[in-house]
Every structure is written in C-alpha cells, then in structure tokens.
Design a protein around this motif. Structure first.
Motif, PDB file in Angstrom:
ATOM      1  N   GLY A 134      -3.845  31.523 -55.207  1.00 53.72           N
ATOM      2  CA  GLY A 134      -4.968  30.777 -54.649  1.00 53.72           C
ATOM      3  C   GLY A 134      -5.374  31.258 -53.273  1.00 53.72           C
ATOM      4  N   LEU A 135      -4.397  31.609 -52.451  1.00 54.00           N
ATOM      5  CA  LEU A 135      -4.696  31.999 -51.073  1.00 54.00           C
ATOM      6  C   LEU A 135      -5.334  33.374 -50.964  1.00 54.00           C
ATOM      7  CD1 LEU A 135      -1.492  30.581 -49.355  1.00 54.00           C
ATOM      8  CD2 LEU A 135      -3.807  29.643 -49.264  1.00 54.00           C
ATOM      9  N   THR A 136      -5.323  34.141 -52.051  1.00 56.68           N
ATOM     10  CA  THR A 136      -6.012  35.448 -52.028  1.00 56.68           C
ATOM     11  C   THR A 136      -7.497  35.305 -52.342  1.00 56.68           C
ATOM     12  OG1 THR A 136      -5.557  35.897 -54.382  1.00 56.68           O
ATOM     13  CG2 THR A 136      -3.902  36.603 -52.778  1.00 56.68           C
ATOM     14  N   ILE A 137      -7.898  34.146 -52.844  1.00 58.98           N
ATOM     15  CA  ILE A 137      -9.298  33.912 -53.209  1.00 58.98           C
ATOM     16  C   ILE A 137      -9.985  33.176 -52.068  1.00 58.98           C
ATOM     17  CG2 ILE A 137     -10.871  32.951 -54.930  1.00 58.98           C
ATOM     18  CD1 ILE A 137      -8.440  32.859 -56.858  1.00 58.98           C
ATOM     19  N   ILE A 138     -11.000  33.773 -51.487  1.00 60.85           N
ATOM     20  CA  ILE A 138     -11.674  33.197 -50.318  1.00 60.85           C
ATOM     21  C   ILE A 138     -12.912  32.420 -50.759  1.00 60.85           C
ATOM     22  CG2 ILE A 138     -12.674  33.671 -48.048  1.00 60.85           C
ATOM     23  CD1 ILE A 138      -9.720  34.472 -48.386  1.00 60.85           C
ATOM     24  N   PRO A 139     -12.999  31.139 -50.459  1.00 63.62           N
ATOM     25  CA  PRO A 139     -14.179  30.345 -50.818  1.00 63.62           C
ATOM     26  C   PRO A 139     -15.314  30.563 -49.826  1.00 63.62           C
ATOM     27  CG  PRO A 139     -12.660  28.985 -49.599  1.00 63.62           C
ATOM     28  CD  PRO A 139     -11.993  30.338 -49.730  1.00 63.62           C
ATOM     29  N   ASN A 140     -16.467  30.017 -50.128  1.00 63.85           N
ATOM     30  CA  ASN A 140     -17.562  30.032 -49.164  1.00 63.85           C
ATOM     31  C   ASN A 140     -17.249  29.134 -47.969  1.00 63.85           C
ATOM     32  OD1 ASN A 140     -19.033  30.531 -52.006  1.00 63.85           O
ATOM     33  ND2 ASN A 140     -20.140  31.574 -50.361  1.00 63.85           N
ATOM     34  N   LEU A 141     -16.439  28.100 -48.216  1.00 68.77           N
ATOM     35  CA  LEU A 141     -16.052  27.208 -47.130  1.00 68.77           C
ATOM     36  C   LEU A 141     -14.749  26.494 -47.470  1.00 68.77           C
ATOM     37  CD1 LEU A 141     -17.072  25.918 -44.374  1.00 68.77           C
ATOM     38  CD2 LEU A 141     -17.821  23.983 -45.789  1.00 68.77           C
ATOM     39  N   TYR A 142     -13.888  26.352 -46.464  1.00 73.53           N
ATOM     40  CA  TYR A 142     -12.734  25.471 -46.573  1.00 73.53           C
ATOM     41  C   TYR A 142     -13.116  24.109 -46.002  1.00 73.53           C
ATOM     42  CZ  TYR A 142      -9.854  29.708 -47.148  1.00 73.53           C
ATOM     43  OH  TYR A 142      -9.311  30.887 -47.588  1.00 73.53           O
ATOM     44  N   ILE A 143     -12.673  23.058 -46.672  1.00 71.58           N
ATOM     45  CA  ILE A 143     -12.737  21.721 -46.091  1.00 71.58           C
ATOM     46  C   ILE A 143     -11.302  21.259 -45.915  1.00 71.58           C
ATOM     47  CG2 ILE A 143     -13.476  19.329 -46.365  1.00 71.58           C
ATOM     48  CD1 ILE A 143     -15.742  20.248 -48.113  1.00 71.58           C
ATOM     49  N   ALA A 144     -10.966  20.772 -44.736  1.00 71.32           N
ATOM     50  CA  ALA A 144      -9.627  20.252 -44.474  1.00 71.32           C
ATOM     51  C   ALA A 144      -9.680  18.733 -44.385  1.00 71.32           C
ATOM     52  CB  ALA A 144      -9.076  20.829 -43.171  1.00 71.32           C
ATOM     53  N   ASN A 145      -8.620  18.079 -44.852  1.00 74.15           N
ATOM     54  CA  ASN A 145      -8.600  16.622 -44.852  1.00 74.15           C
ATOM     55  C   ASN A 145      -8.178  16.024 -43.512  1.00 74.15           C
ATOM     56  OD1 ASN A 145      -5.885  17.304 -44.929  1.00 74.15           O
ATOM     57  ND2 ASN A 145      -5.354  15.855 -46.551  1.00 74.15           N
ATOM     58  N   SER A 146      -7.882  16.883 -42.525  1.00 73.87           N
ATOM     59  CA  SER A 146      -7.541  16.412 -41.186  1.00 73.87           C
ATOM     60  C   SER A 146      -7.548  17.603 -40.239  1.00 73.87           C
ATOM     61  CB  SER A 146      -6.156  15.747 -41.165  1.00 73.87           C
ATOM     62  OG  SER A 146      -5.147  16.707 -41.435  1.00 73.87           O
ATOM     63  N   GLU A 147      -7.520  17.327 -38.956  1.00 75.11           N
ATOM     64  CA  GLU A 147      -7.407  18.398 -37.970  1.00 75.11           C
ATOM     65  C   GLU A 147      -6.044  19.074 -38.084  1.00 75.11           C
ATOM     66  OE1 GLU A 147      -7.833  21.226 -35.362  1.00 75.11           O
ATOM     67  OE2 GLU A 147      -9.507  19.922 -35.934  1.00 75.11           O
ATOM     68  N   PHE A 148      -5.030  18.307 -38.441  1.00 76.84           N
ATOM     69  CA  PHE A 148      -3.691  18.860 -38.642  1.00 76.84           C
ATOM     70  C   PHE A 148      -3.717  19.930 -39.734  1.00 76.84           C
ATOM     71  CE2 PHE A 148       0.274  18.654 -41.154  1.00 76.84           C
ATOM     72  CZ  PHE A 148       1.177  19.104 -40.198  1.00 76.84           C
ATOM     73  N   THR A 149      -4.364  19.629 -40.858  1.00 75.05           N
ATOM     74  CA  THR A 149      -4.485  20.603 -41.943  1.00 75.05           C
ATOM     75  C   THR A 149      -5.357  21.777 -41.528  1.00 75.05           C
ATOM     76  OG1 THR A 149      -4.186  18.892 -43.638  1.00 75.05           O
ATOM     77  CG2 THR A 149      -5.245  20.933 -44.331  1.00 75.05           C
ATOM     78  N   ALA A 150      -6.472  21.480 -40.846  1.00 76.17           N
ATOM     79  CA  ALA A 150      -7.403  22.531 -40.424  1.00 76.17           C
ATOM     80  C   ALA A 150      -6.725  23.555 -39.515  1.00 76.17           C
ATOM     81  CB  ALA A 150      -8.604  21.908 -39.705  1.00 76.17           C
ATOM     82  N   LYS A 151      -5.837  23.086 -38.656  1.00 73.73           N
ATOM     83  CA  LYS A 151      -5.124  23.986 -37.746  1.00 73.73           C
ATOM     84  C   LYS A 151      -4.316  25.015 -38.521  1.00 73.73           C
ATOM     85  CE  LYS A 151      -1.939  23.969 -33.807  1.00 73.73           C
ATOM     86  NZ  LYS A 151      -1.106  23.120 -32.911  1.00 73.73           N
ATOM     87  N   SER A 152      -3.674  24.579 -39.615  1.00 74.70           N
ATOM     88  CA  SER A 152      -2.878  25.511 -40.421  1.00 74.70           C
ATOM     89  C   SER A 152      -3.764  26.490 -41.181  1.00 74.70           C
ATOM     90  CB  SER A 152      -1.979  24.730 -41.394  1.00 74.70           C
ATOM     91  OG  SER A 152      -2.729  24.123 -42.426  1.00 74.70           O
ATOM     92  N   VAL A 153      -4.935  26.028 -41.618  1.00 74.25           N
ATOM     93  CA  VAL A 153      -5.873  26.919 -42.308  1.00 74.25           C
ATOM     94  C   VAL A 153      -6.344  28.006 -41.351  1.00 74.25           C
ATOM     95  CG1 VAL A 153      -8.115  27.087 -43.460  1.00 74.25           C
ATOM     96  CG2 VAL A 153      -6.605  25.148 -43.943  1.00 74.25           C
ATOM     97  N   ARG A 154      -6.687  27.618 -40.131  1.00 73.80           N
ATOM     98  CA  ARG A 154      -7.149  28.595 -39.133  1.00 73.80           C
ATOM     99  C   ARG A 154      -6.054  29.612 -38.806  1.00 73.80           C
ATOM    100  NH1 ARG A 154      -8.648  23.707 -36.277  1.00 73.80           N
ATOM    101  NH2 ARG A 154     -10.807  23.115 -36.769  1.00 73.80           N
ATOM    102  N   GLN A 155      -4.816  29.165 -38.849  1.00 75.59           N
ATOM    103  CA  GLN A 155      -3.704  30.047 -38.502  1.00 75.59           C
ATOM    104  C   GLN A 155      -3.459  31.116 -39.566  1.00 75.59           C
ATOM    105  OE1 GLN A 155      -0.006  27.976 -37.839  1.00 75.59           O
ATOM    106  NE2 GLN A 155       1.177  29.846 -37.542  1.00 75.59           N
ATOM    107  N   PHE A 156      -3.595  30.735 -40.839  1.00 77.74           N
ATOM    108  CA  PHE A 156      -3.178  31.644 -41.905  1.00 77.74           C
ATOM    109  C   PHE A 156      -4.326  32.246 -42.719  1.00 77.74           C
ATOM    110  CE2 PHE A 156       0.659  28.971 -41.391  1.00 77.74           C
ATOM    111  CZ  PHE A 156       1.596  29.975 -41.199  1.00 77.74           C
ATOM    112  N   LEU A 157      -5.508  31.658 -42.672  1.00 77.46           N
ATOM    113  CA  LEU A 157      -6.590  32.093 -43.557  1.00 77.46           C
ATOM    114  C   LEU A 157      -7.844  32.438 -42.770  1.00 77.46           C
ATOM    115  CD1 LEU A 157      -6.128  29.313 -46.278  1.00 77.46           C
ATOM    116  CD2 LEU A 157      -5.263  31.652 -46.361  1.00 77.46           C
ATOM    117  N   LYS A 158      -8.709  33.205 -43.405  1.00 83.15           N
ATOM    118  CA  LYS A 158      -9.977  33.578 -42.794  1.00 83.15           C
ATOM    119  C   LYS A 158     -11.117  32.881 -43.516  1.00 83.15           C
ATOM    120  CE  LYS A 158      -8.474  38.190 -41.275  1.00 83.15           C
ATOM    121  NZ  LYS A 158      -8.740  39.648 -41.358  1.00 83.15           N
ATOM    122  N   GLY A 159     -12.111  32.459 -42.762  1.00 85.90           N
ATOM    123  CA  GLY A 159     -13.271  31.811 -43.362  1.00 85.90           C
ATOM    124  C   GLY A 159     -13.661  30.560 -42.604  1.00 85.90           C
ATOM    125  N   GLY A 160     -14.886  30.093 -42.875  1.00 84.75           N
ATOM    126  CA  GLY A 160     -15.378  28.896 -42.226  1.00 84.75           C
ATOM    127  C   GLY A 160     -14.635  27.655 -42.691  1.00 84.75           C
TER     128      GLY A 160
END
Length: 376
Positions: A134-160
C-alpha cells in the motif's frame, strides 16, 4: 433526478467492525454534494452491517484475502468495470488494508484517489507485506484522521495531505433517555443504583490498556462506591492470552464486569458515569473519546496521540500518563467524589463535541476536500 457526482469507497470487508468501519458506514448518509457507492472486497459482517442501514449503493466485489490471488483479481476487475460504467470521479479508501485494493483499482481505472489514513505510519509498516504494498502506491491526496497521524505521514511518505477528524452521530446520544439508560444498564448487570459505573470500551488488545484500567480500579480509594465495565471482545486469536490475563487480575472481584462484544455502545455510555480510554500506545484519533463527550460523560484518556488534540485537561476531560494506573485511580476517585466537577466537565465536553466532531461537520469538510481533489 439525482445529478450528484459519484465517489466510490473501497473497503476490504470481512468480519471486523471497528472505528474505521463505523465511521465509513455513518458517513454515507451525510453526503450532500456527492453520491457515495461502496465496493466491499470480501463479504462478511461489515457488508451486512451497511446493508442493514438500508444503504443501497453497495457492491459485493466477490473477492477474498490478498493472498487468494484469483479472488483478489476478480475483485479488482469488478471494481474497475463498475467505476468505468458508472462515471465514478474519485476512489476513496479508509485504512491501509483497503488502500491496497483502492490504490490499484484507482490506477487501473485512471481516476483520482484519496487514501484516508486512520493509523500512524511507522517503520515496521514498510516490512509488512500488506502495508508495504500500500505504501508504494501514491494517491492524489492523503487525508489523516488527526495531526498525530498526519505527522507520521509527512515523515515517511510523499504527497499532499489534509486533516479531517472522523466522528460519530450525536443524534444517537441526544435521542436516548439518560435515566432510562442508567436504569436498564444497572438492571441488566445487577449493579446497585448508588454505584458509580466506569466503562472502558474497545477491542480486547494489549495496546488498548484494559489492564491499566483494571489496576486503577483496584487501587481506588472509593472502590467500594464504584464498578468497572470492560466492554469489548477479542478480534484475533492472538489477543486471547491478554484477555485471559485480564480475567486473571480481575478474579474474585464482582465489581469488574466483562460484557463481551456489544452493538449498543451509545446505551452503555449513556448508562455509565465515566468513560475511560487507557491505550498504552497512542490512539491515532479516538472516536470512543468523542462519543463519551457526546454522551455527556466525563472522559479520562491517555495523554498521547489523538486524545491530546481532543481533550483540554481538567476543562472538558482528563488526561493521564500511559500505564500510570495510580494516576488514573486518583482521577477516578475525584470523579466519584465531586459531582459538581463531573457535571461541569461533561457539559463542556458535550458542547465541544457538538461544535467540532459531529458527522455533519466531518463529512462537510470531507466533501470540500473531495471537491479540491476532483478540481471543481
């Protein structure tokens, strides 16, 4: 005539009905700008759960587990065909497992996609076969359910990425008679009228920290004035040793009640006097926390992850350090003793939940994000 543009949710399906599943199911009836469809990869309890909500736009993709390659390919083919034949504008997948299917399906269908991330991303995810795909497939946008989750997405993944808090239906709490719920709950479990009921609600899993709540209860100064309800059951066989451990540390204590799996969580909350979230690992968000607030109950939660974004300690809830059962016991004692504090905190919590965490607020924000992704 319905002229709303169509979006297609992809869900892995199966028998699990947790926070991701209940949020998805509830959000369907709140869409106003877009017409939602749901493709369920694997038939099971979740398919029936949505079907029983009288939601008609549900498609059985007749797939199976990812390792069942023929069934997986059949599900992907069915979804791609449906998307092309029904002018679907966007694919949305809630959670990692569903995104594995959703990401592939969106790429093959040549439509835009959203990966709604409901759990924080960690290094181990890249070594897991399912999440690794799943993490190799890049969506048009990530939505995070919290700032806590969003922080981890920004750390490990690329994309809006955008943040949108999931929620629950506040109407299910507002429409319930509190006095009747309290009476029925005490009658069902033979709890004396004058006992204070604490409830910890969630799957029986080590990281959920039910043992912390039990140890806190056993260390309360006002223990004789209270009882603890452990609401939930094991989802996986691997969780059974932890469940047995909970039973062992609760042995010979009639004031600790194991209810098993319940479909009527709003009733449990409304009939309780206090709600505990004792997760030893950070909750990505914490829908149970919000639901406790909607039920006008004081919520005590661990001071990490999503609850830090929801609760202002001492004002609209209470926070304690992970696994600090003595600190939790102290807060529980305070709530039993101080009725005025309970009422003040409960009212503040309800007002916050009503203004920030309703399904209307959540889905309205989600639809604005959808519009931005589609480009209208």
């Amino acid at each position: 005539m319905n002229n709303r543009l169509r979006v297609f949710y992809i869900h892995g399906g199966g028998d699990t009905i947790g926070g991701i599943e209940t949020y998805l199911a509830r959000s369907l009836k709140h869409h106003k700008l877009y017409e939602p469809y749901v493709g369920i990869v694997r038939y099971g309890r979740f398919f029936e759960y949505i079907k029983n909500m009288d939601f008609s736009n549900i498609i059985d993709l007749r797939g199976g587990r990812l390792r069942e390659l023929p069934k997986t390919l059949r599900a992907i083919y069915s979804a791609v065909k449906f998307i092309k034949n029904n002018d679907i504008k966007l694919v949305i997948a809630n959670g990692m497992h569903s995104w594995v299917y959703g990401g592939i399906i969106a790429k093959l269908s040549r439509v835009k996609s959203v990966f709604y991330v409901h759990g924080n991303i960690i290094k181990e995810d890249f070594r897991n076969p399912i999440s690794g795909i799943g993490l190799t497939i890049i969506p048009n946008l990530y939505i995070a359910n919290s700032e806590f989750t969003a922080k981890s997405v920004r750390q490990f993944l690329k994309g809006g990425i955008r943040i949108n808090y999931p929620s629950s239906d506040i109407e299910q709490f507002d429409s319930m008679d509190e006095i009747e719920a309290r009476r029925k709950l005490r009658e069902e479990f033979s709890i004396p009228k004058d006992k204070f009921i604490f409830s910890i609600i969630g799957r029986i899993q080590n990281w959920k920290g039910q043992d912390t709540a039990i140890l806190a209860f056993k260390n309360m100064g006002y223990k004789e004035k209270a009882c603890l309800m452990v609401v939930g059951d094991c989802t996986f066989k691997s969780d059974e040793p932890f469940y047995n451990h909970l039973k062992e540390i609760s042995r010979n204590d009639d004031s600790i009640i194991f209810t098993g799996f319940r479909k009527d969580v709003p009733y449990i909350m409304k009939g309780s006097d206090g709600i505990i979230n004792a997760s030893r690992e950070p909750e990505p968000f914490g829908v149970v926390v919000v639901e406790g607030m909607m039920a006008r109950r004081p919520v005590i939660a661990t001071a990490h992850g999503g609850p830090l974004e929801i609760i202002e300690d001492g004002k609209d809830g209470f926070l304690f350090e992970s696994e600090d059962y003595k600190g939790l016991a102290g807060i529980m004692d305070t709530l039993v003793e101080d009725e005025r504090l309970r009422k003040r905190v409960s009212e503040e919590a309800y007002n916050k939940a009503k203004s920030k965490y309703t399904m209307e607020v959540s889905v309205s924000a989600l639809e604005r994000i959808i519009s931005d992704v589609i480009g209208i």
